[in-house]
Write a protein that holds these residues in place. Structure first.
Motif, PDB file in Angstrom:
ATOM      1  N   UNK A 191       1.064  -1.473  -0.263  1.00  0.00           N
ATOM      2  CA  UNK A 191      -0.140   0.193  -0.244  1.00  0.00           C
ATOM      3  C   UNK A 191       1.466   1.339  -0.065  1.00  0.00           C
ATOM      4  N   UNK A 192       1.955   1.513   0.801  1.00  0.00           N
ATOM      5  CA  UNK A 192       3.011   2.339   0.812  1.00  0.00           C
ATOM      6  C   UNK A 192       3.203   2.638  -0.734  1.00  0.00           C
ATOM      7  N   UNK A 193       3.544   1.249  -1.449  1.00  0.00           N
ATOM      8  CA  UNK A 193       4.538   1.529  -2.884  1.00  0.00           C
ATOM      9  C   UNK A 193       3.336   2.060  -3.718  1.00  0.00           C
ATOM     10  N   UNK A 194       1.942   1.723  -3.919  1.00  0.00           N
ATOM     11  CA  UNK A 194       0.978   2.011  -4.387  1.00  0.00           C
ATOM     12  C   UNK A 194       0.488   4.271  -4.524  1.00  0.00           C
ATOM     13  N   UNK A 195       1.042   4.207  -2.739  1.00  0.00           N
ATOM     14  CA  UNK A 195       0.726   5.274  -3.006  1.00  0.00           C
ATOM     15  C   UNK A 195       1.871   6.748  -3.451  1.00  0.00           C
ATOM     16  N   UNK A 196       2.812   5.736  -3.397  1.00  0.00           N
ATOM     17  CA  UNK A 196       4.070   7.110  -4.307  1.00  0.00           C
ATOM     18  C   UNK A 196       3.971   6.636  -5.945  1.00  0.00           C
ATOM     19  N   UNK A 197       3.058   5.397  -6.589  1.00  0.00           N
ATOM     20  CA  UNK A 197       2.775   6.304  -7.460  1.00  0.00           C
ATOM     21  C   UNK A 197       1.842   6.878  -8.060  1.00  0.00           C
ATOM     22  N   UNK A 198       1.089   7.120  -6.834  1.00  0.00           N
ATOM     23  CA  UNK A 198      -0.681   8.329  -7.328  1.00  0.00           C
ATOM     24  C   UNK A 198       0.327   8.583  -6.663  1.00  0.00           C
ATOM     25  N   UNK A 199       0.804   9.498  -5.609  1.00  0.00           N
ATOM     26  CA  UNK A 199       1.752  10.745  -5.193  1.00  0.00           C
ATOM     27  C   UNK A 199       2.321  11.969  -6.680  1.00  0.00           C
TER      28      UNK A 199
ATOM     29  N   UNK B   2      -7.997   0.983   4.380  1.00  0.00           N
ATOM     30  CA  UNK B   2      -7.720  -0.486   5.027  1.00  0.00           C
ATOM     31  C   UNK B   2      -6.757  -1.239   3.965  1.00  0.00           C
ATOM     32  N   UNK B   3      -6.974  -2.584   4.875  1.00  0.00           N
ATOM     33  CA  UNK B   3      -6.254  -3.467   3.975  1.00  0.00           C
ATOM     34  C   UNK B   3      -7.017  -4.468   3.593  1.00  0.00           C
ATOM     35  N   UNK B   4      -8.248  -4.949   2.903  1.00  0.00           N
ATOM     36  CA  UNK B   4      -8.743  -5.112   2.303  1.00  0.00           C
ATOM     37  C   UNK B   4      -8.207  -7.046   1.987  1.00  0.00           C
ATOM     38  N   UNK B   5      -9.188  -8.214   2.892  1.00  0.00           N
ATOM     39  CA  UNK B   5      -8.506  -9.137   1.727  1.00  0.00           C
ATOM     40  C   UNK B   5      -8.727  -9.837   0.591  1.00  0.00           C
ATOM     41  N   UNK B   6      -7.592 -10.250  -0.641  1.00  0.00           N
ATOM     42  CA  UNK B   6      -7.588 -10.259  -1.587  1.00  0.00           C
ATOM     43  C   UNK B   6      -8.586 -11.721  -2.156  1.00  0.00           C
ATOM     44  N   UNK B   7      -9.246 -12.265  -2.759  1.00  0.00           N
ATOM     45  CA  UNK B   7      -9.689 -13.420  -3.728  1.00  0.00           C
ATOM     46  C   UNK B   7      -9.266 -13.605  -4.781  1.00  0.00           C
ATOM     47  N   UNK B   8      -8.182 -13.938  -4.832  1.00  0.00           N
ATOM     48  CA  UNK B   8      -7.704 -13.832  -6.545  1.00  0.00           C
ATOM     49  C   UNK B   8      -9.207 -14.747  -7.406  1.00  0.00           C
ATOM     50  N   UNK B   9      -9.540 -14.377  -8.415  1.00  0.00           N
ATOM     51  CA  UNK B   9     -10.269 -14.822  -9.528  1.00  0.00           C
ATOM     52  C   UNK B   9     -12.137 -14.486  -8.445  1.00  0.00           C
ATOM     53  N   UNK B  10     -12.435 -13.887  -7.265  1.00  0.00           N
ATOM     54  CA  UNK B  10     -13.722 -13.605  -7.187  1.00  0.00           C
ATOM     55  C   UNK B  10     -14.034 -12.259  -7.674  1.00  0.00           C
TER      56      UNK B  10
END
Length: 473
Positions: free
Chosen positions: A108-116, A281-289
């Protein structure tokens, strides 16, 4: 403006040290190529940012958009702009996330860097961590025992990112270690601010340009080997030092994003600081769902891909064997509970089936579907225990979950959050009103999951399967 355009002594020293390492210029085979020249992060961070842009996979796990996190990020920028307009000395909002190990805090931190860098013109983003490629074991020449040593440790890690744009990480660490005294003398009384300005100038950006400082793993910063409660300088005080720096009127170009595991006490922030908290938030990840892109479906292991990719699913036979195999795969993902690290480990284990599965022809047909189901049924039967242990191996041990749920009122309060939708807390007061949920989230007892695509911050609490088992037992 004229003064800010002049290289500061720290910048000049960095340039000198880089020149000494590579008098003829850095060879092309050594030069590090980040995903974006304005994002200074670890090699793993570059992998994450590239995957985010291409909607591929991150270490085997399909990229999740994390729309709620993006929405909170945009709110953070809006709140910061409003604070700057209203009052030059008003406390600025804090962008942060809270979660236990393996829940995606660093990603999430690295996503923030890209968004910034995408949303703030002419900006840069700098990752500072006390794990990954900047652990205390490598930066052992900068032990953290008090505030001055912590500030210096952060500043040197910022400079490490600057040097890593022109030399390998290990070389950059050695240069910093060998020249510690000279570098420290250029940082004066504001080490972090000077280090950020020097880094900006070193890579050819104005020293007054907006800069996001993404700080990760503060819980591992201290070199004291004692419980957090007994630390002379605990993570909470480290975070307070960073936010106090960003509050200074002269530092309005410095933005903070902090992985706040074991750092935030929401009640104290609500009572004493009055600071708005932009909690991602750090939501759960369900691949393919969910409705992911074609690339995110194609990167799944074949054992799972045949059930979630329509073109392959249509080739499977309508037999009890196929139904049992699909139910088994669903059970494994359900037991992993969407925990990113555990789910990624499970998917890597599922890749073993790809080796023994019937080769996927250019034009697969029903006969291939029957063959792959027969092979999968046999493989699942042979690998059942290993798959189950992988799916259930995580932070939410029965003991920890039962200890939390056995405390009077906790289960009832948590049931309220799972029984109705609520808005993700965006400030300290709201978080205090949901303190049981926040406490449970920090221990992976539950996670926030969005329920409204139009309003990603509107959701509910999701309680993982392992926790429910602990509660029922």
């Amino acid at each position: 403006k004229l003064l800010s355009a002049l290289p500061n002594p720290c910048t000049l020293l960095l340039q000198k040290l880089a020149k000494e390492q590579y008098p003829a210029g850095l060879s092309s085979d050594l030069k590090k190529e980040p995903a974006d020249a304005r994002i200074l992060c670890s090699d793993k961070g570059n992998v994450v940012i590239t995957a985010k842009r291409s909607r591929g996979s991150i270490f085997g796990l399909p990229v999740d958009d994390r729309a709620a996190g993006d929405a909170v990020f945009m709110d953070f920028l809006a709140m910061d702009a409003l604070a700057s307009c209203r009052n030059q000395i008003e406390r600025r909002p804090l962008l942060c996330n809270v979660g236990s190990k393996g829940t995606g805090k660093t990603v999430q931190q690295q996503f923030n860097m890209l968004s910034f860098v995408e949303h703030v013109p002419d900006s840069i983003a700098i990752e500072v961590t006390f794990n990954e490629d900047q652990p205390g074991s490598i930066f052992d020449f900068l032990p953290v025992v008090n505030e001055p040593s912590f500030v210096l440790a952060v500043a040197f890690r910022v400079l490490h990112r600057a040097l890593c744009t022109v030399m390998p990480s290990s070389t950059a660490v050695r240069v910093l270690r060998d020249n510690r005294a000279d570098i420290t003398s250029t940082l004066h009384s504001n080490p972090i601010e000077i280090a950020i300005a020097a880094t900006q100038q070193f890579i050819g950006v104005s020293s007054t340009a907006p800069a996001l400082l993404a700080v990760d793993e503060l819980v591992q910063a201290s070199t004291e080997r004692v419980p957090i409660a007994d630390m002379a300088y605990p993570p909470q005080r480290m975070m307070s030092r960073l936010t106090a720096m960003a509050d200074q009127p002269d530092n309005r170009n410095i933005y903070l994003s902090i992985s706040a595991y074991m750092c935030i006490q929401f009640g104290e922030l609500s009572t004493y600081s009055g600071r708005n908290i932009a909690l991602q938030p750090l939501p759960p990840i369900f691949p393919g769902a969910s409705n992911g892109s074609l690339s995110s479906t194609d990167c799944l292991p074949l054992a799972l891909r045949i059930f979630v990719k329509e073109a392959l699913h249509d080739l499977l036979p309508a037999t009890s064997t196929a139904i049992h195999a699909a139910a088994h795969m669903s059970e494994l993902l359900h037991l992993a509970s969407g925990h990113p690290r555990r789910t990624a480990t499970l998917l890597r284990l599922m890749e073993n089936f790809d080796v023994i599965a019937p080769p996927l022809p250019k034009q697969p047909d029903g006969s291939w579907g029957e063959a792959v189901i027969d092979a999968l049924h046999k493989w699942l039967d042979e690998s059942r225990m290993e798959l189950l242990q992988t799916a259930m191996n995580g932070e939410e041990s029965y003991g920890a979950a039962r200890d939390f749920l056995d405390r009077p009122g906790n289960m009832a309060d948590l049931a309220v959050h799972t029984g109705r939708a609520f808005q993700l807390p965006l400030n300290a007061t709201q978080a205090e009103n949901h303190k049981i949920f926040m406490l449970a989230q920090s221990r992976s007892i539950c996670q926030f999951i969005g329920v409204d695509q139009l309003d990603p911050l509107n959701g509910c609490a999701y309680v993982p399967t392992l926790v429910l088992r602990a509660a029922s037992s």
